[in-house]
Design a protein around this motif. Sequence first.
Motif, PDB file in Angstrom:
ATOM      1  N   ALA A  40       0.794  -1.147   0.039  1.00  0.00           N
ATOM      2  CA  ALA A  40       0.049   0.068  -0.042  1.00  0.00           C
ATOM      3  C   ALA A  40       0.755   1.456   0.144  1.00  0.00           C
ATOM      4  O   ALA A  40       0.451   1.999  -0.633  1.00  0.00           O
ATOM      5  CB  ALA A  40      -0.892  -0.017   1.249  1.00  0.00           C
ATOM      6  N   ALA A  41       2.016   1.220   0.623  1.00  0.00           N
ATOM      7  CA  ALA A  41       2.750   2.399   0.697  1.00  0.00           C
ATOM      8  C   ALA A  41       3.597   2.557  -0.585  1.00  0.00           C
ATOM      9  O   ALA A  41       3.575   3.759  -0.982  1.00  0.00           O
ATOM     10  CB  ALA A  41       4.042   2.199   1.858  1.00  0.00           C
ATOM     11  N   ILE A  42       3.799   1.571  -1.274  1.00  0.00           N
ATOM     12  CA  ILE A  42       4.518   1.592  -2.712  1.00  0.00           C
ATOM     13  C   ILE A  42       3.538   2.250  -3.445  1.00  0.00           C
ATOM     14  O   ILE A  42       3.893   2.830  -4.471  1.00  0.00           O
ATOM     15  CB  ILE A  42       4.992   0.252  -3.086  1.00  0.00           C
ATOM     16  N   GLY A  43       2.190   1.555  -3.389  1.00  0.00           N
ATOM     17  CA  GLY A  43       1.179   2.251  -4.358  1.00  0.00           C
ATOM     18  C   GLY A  43       0.811   3.637  -4.251  1.00  0.00           C
ATOM     19  O   GLY A  43       0.522   4.424  -5.112  1.00  0.00           O
ATOM     20  N   VAL A  45       3.067   6.151  -2.751  1.00  0.00           N
ATOM     21  CA  VAL A  45       4.068   6.621  -3.402  1.00  0.00           C
ATOM     22  C   VAL A  45       4.144   6.934  -4.968  1.00  0.00           C
ATOM     23  O   VAL A  45       4.358   8.023  -5.559  1.00  0.00           O
ATOM     24  CB  VAL A  45       5.320   6.213  -2.941  1.00  0.00           C
ATOM     25  N   ALA A  46       3.813   5.571  -5.583  1.00  0.00           N
ATOM     26  CA  ALA A  46       3.857   5.720  -7.086  1.00  0.00           C
ATOM     27  C   ALA A  46       2.586   6.674  -7.532  1.00  0.00           C
ATOM     28  O   ALA A  46       2.932   7.313  -8.577  1.00  0.00           O
ATOM     29  CB  ALA A  46       3.422   4.224  -7.518  1.00  0.00           C
ATOM     30  N   TYR A  47       1.431   6.602  -6.894  1.00  0.00           N
ATOM     31  CA  TYR A  47       0.380   7.575  -6.979  1.00  0.00           C
ATOM     32  C   TYR A  47       0.723   9.222  -6.978  1.00  0.00           C
ATOM     33  O   TYR A  47       0.801   9.862  -7.899  1.00  0.00           O
ATOM     34  CB  TYR A  47      -0.855   7.497  -6.479  1.00  0.00           C
ATOM     35  N   LEU A  48       1.537   9.423  -6.019  1.00  0.00           N
ATOM     36  CA  LEU A  48       2.166  10.596  -6.032  1.00  0.00           C
ATOM     37  C   LEU A  48       2.945  11.057  -6.910  1.00  0.00           C
ATOM     38  O   LEU A  48       2.903  12.341  -7.486  1.00  0.00           O
ATOM     39  CB  LEU A  48       2.755  10.906  -4.430  1.00  0.00           C
ATOM     40  N   LEU A  49       3.758  10.381  -7.098  1.00  0.00           N
ATOM     41  CA  LEU A  49       4.968  10.563  -8.317  1.00  0.00           C
ATOM     42  C   LEU A  49       4.045  10.708  -9.622  1.00  0.00           C
ATOM     43  O   LEU A  49       4.552  11.466 -10.583  1.00  0.00           O
ATOM     44  CB  LEU A  49       6.000   9.585  -8.527  1.00  0.00           C
ATOM     45  N   TRP A  50       3.190   9.813  -9.837  1.00  0.00           N
ATOM     46  CA  TRP A  50       2.441   9.946 -11.127  1.00  0.00           C
ATOM     47  C   TRP A  50       1.813  11.124 -11.152  1.00  0.00           C
ATOM     48  O   TRP A  50       1.655  11.860 -12.085  1.00  0.00           O
ATOM     49  CB  TRP A  50       1.208   8.751 -11.150  1.00  0.00           C
TER      50      TRP A  50
END
Length: 67
Positions: A40-43, A45-50
């Motif tokens: 969930a944390a990886i997801g 962070v990935a959304y924030l970068l996106w």
Amino acid sequence: METRSSSNLPPVATEYNGIDRNAFIFGWTPQAELWNGRLAAIGFVAYLLWDLAGYSVLRDVLHLIGY
């Protein structure tokens, strides 16, 4: 640094069911909750970068429904 096999873990490295906390075990186990939190944390962070890259899922969905 000392390395140990997974069968010779110190007491702090085992969870309530006595299995390595980092083992990928399917089902309702303490290990599954740890992996769920990590993924969930990886997801997140990935959304924030996106979103920072200029692609916004929320903005695109609102645009599609007319807002």
